[in-house]
Design a protein around this motif. Sequence first.
Motif, short mmCIF file in Angstrom:
data_model
loop_
_atom_site.label_atom_id
_atom_site.label_comp_id
_atom_site.label_asym_id
_atom_site.label_seq_id
_atom_site.Cartn_x
_atom_site.Cartn_y
_atom_site.Cartn_z
N ASP A 276 0.72 -1.43 -0.30
CA ASP A 276 -0.28 0.07 0.05
C ASP A 276 0.30 0.84 -0.12
O ASP A 276 2.01 1.50 0.21
N ASP A 277 -0.22 2.20 0.14
CA ASP A 277 0.77 3.42 -0.26
C ASP A 277 1.52 4.37 1.05
O ASP A 277 0.65 3.90 1.93
N THR A 278 1.85 4.96 1.04
CA THR A 278 2.37 5.64 2.18
C THR A 278 1.74 7.12 2.60
O THR A 278 1.54 7.94 1.36
N PHE A 279 0.99 6.80 4.14
CA PHE A 279 0.36 8.49 4.37
C PHE A 279 0.90 9.16 5.21
O PHE A 279 1.58 8.48 5.79
N GLU A 280 0.47 10.30 5.00
CA GLU A 280 0.54 10.69 6.46
C GLU A 280 -0.51 11.00 7.19
O GLU A 280 -1.86 10.72 7.11
N LEU A 281 -0.03 10.34 8.60
CA LEU A 281 -1.52 10.01 9.73
C LEU A 281 -1.40 11.44 10.55
O LEU A 281 -0.75 11.79 11.40
N VAL A 282 -2.74 12.13 10.30
CA VAL A 282 -2.98 13.26 11.33
C VAL A 282 -3.99 12.80 12.44
O VAL A 282 -5.49 12.19 12.12
N VAL A 283 -3.29 13.07 13.34
CA VAL A 283 -4.49 12.41 14.72
C VAL A 283 -4.73 13.28 15.41
O VAL A 283 -3.31 14.59 16.44
N GLU A 284 -6.20 13.69 16.30
CA GLU A 284 -6.09 14.74 17.51
C GLU A 284 -6.36 14.34 18.71
O GLU A 284 -7.24 12.85 18.61
N HIS A 285 -5.88 13.84 19.61
CA HIS A 285 -5.59 13.36 20.73
C HIS A 285 -7.11 13.36 21.77
O HIS A 285 -7.54 14.40 21.68
N ALA A 286 -7.03 13.01 23.07
CA ALA A 286 -7.18 12.98 23.65
C ALA A 286 -8.22 14.56 24.57
O ALA A 286 -8.74 15.37 24.90
N ASP A 287 -6.01 14.54 24.26
CA ASP A 287 -6.45 16.24 24.70
C ASP A 287 -6.47 17.36 24.19
O ASP A 287 -5.41 18.88 24.93
N GLY A 288 -6.62 17.48 22.99
CA GLY A 288 -6.85 18.36 22.49
C GLY A 288 -6.13 18.35 21.36
O GLY A 288 -5.62 19.45 20.71
N ARG A 289 -4.15 18.06 21.74
CA ARG A 289 -2.83 18.40 21.06
C ARG A 289 -3.64 16.97 19.19
O ARG A 289 -3.63 16.20 19.16
N ILE A 290 -3.21 17.79 18.26
CA ILE A 290 -3.51 17.41 17.30
C ILE A 290 -1.55 17.31 17.04
O ILE A 290 -0.97 17.98 16.72
N THR A 291 -1.01 14.94 16.02
CA THR A 291 0.24 15.88 15.49
C THR A 291 -0.19 15.13 14.25
O THR A 291 -1.09 14.37 13.50
N GLY A 292 0.62 14.47 13.70
CA GLY A 292 0.87 14.59 12.19
C GLY A 292 2.37 14.27 12.13
O GLY A 292 2.99 14.12 12.01
#
Length: 392
Positions: A255-271
């Motif tokens: 499969d392809d490589t993706f950028e995973l973006v996550v909004e965590h329980a504390d409101g932080r968003i990481t990619g």
Amino acid sequence: MLPHVYRVTKYDPADRDERGRYLGTEDTLSDHGPVEAAYVAAVAAFAADSGVGVLELREPQLPFGTVHFGLEPAYGGDALDALLPGGREGLHDGLRVDLPTGRELVRAMLRDSGFWGRLEVEGRFAVHVGWDLYLYVGSHLPCERAVAATGASGLFVERITASPYDGEPEPREIEQCPADREFWERLRRCVERGEAALLEEGYAHNRARWHRLTPANLDVVRARLAPRALLSVRPDVLGDAGAVAARLAATTEEDDTFELVVEHADGRITGGVHEPGAAAPDLSAARGAALLSIYAGEDLPLFTAVRPDSDGVLRARWRTDPAPGDFRWARLRALRVGEQVVVEVGADGAAELDGLPVRWSGGDPAPGERVAGRITAVDLIREQVEVAPTGW
């Protein structure tokens, strides 16, 4: 381009073929000892001859995480935090470092640490570290003492025309939008209308911070952005984290490589980049997540910009990939008040000029008409053109 540029290596020019390829027996790893020390001393000697003691770090890049192309292990986070003024979180294009710090950054690059960046003083000095222990030094002065001292240390100093790593503004199909007053007013309007919800802040070539935007926090987010950051505005792309987790669990190495973006329980968003076949992270507590394509032309933001310096000048050389809103901005920028134009009015009464909405300044042309007019205003914030009809 600096007038005096040198290639500094441990490779004897006598061991090169007619194309300049090295055919000798020297390996391409730093010895972490006297040869590496000679490289670092060469940087100090050329800087002293050039009369510089503070350098700017340009276009910085951090280790890629799971992917590393160097022959030595990449530096860990603690090592980089100790090395960089302000640590990794304080990194940005144009970061000023003193010469002792600059020497240690060169050492890290010689060791394939995964960190990379140009060290420069505009118009006076530049240090670029290439692959395989190739060091390029440029100066506004000939640096005879540094050339002699570096040669005496056992390294070879060769005069060349230019460094292959010279920094130039990245080519772009259209003009780069700066994050100026009009950009922020445009962004505020989009946030208030619910069109924009996320801001991606690229502070290094391969690192970004994510921010959720609201009308109430926009000024706070703006104040915290890194100098010269690459900014990308997006709608709320964060959806059901469970669905994203299921998709990740089903991926294979094909499969392809993706950028995973996550909004965590504390409101932080990481990619971050998610490699195919890698273990899926636990998203059970996440508020939302998204998989974005890393390929050009896919999953584009709404519009982008690059932060200018405090005096309003765009000195950053890196550029964003053009987004649909950037093309509209460029078309608006090309229009001039007083310019004579012809506007087609659609069957529904909507008028457009080169795909840009038109607001009439006097008159009310009927649907289907072709109207000559004069531009009376260009609105970069609402992305529309005001036209006064002159005949139809």
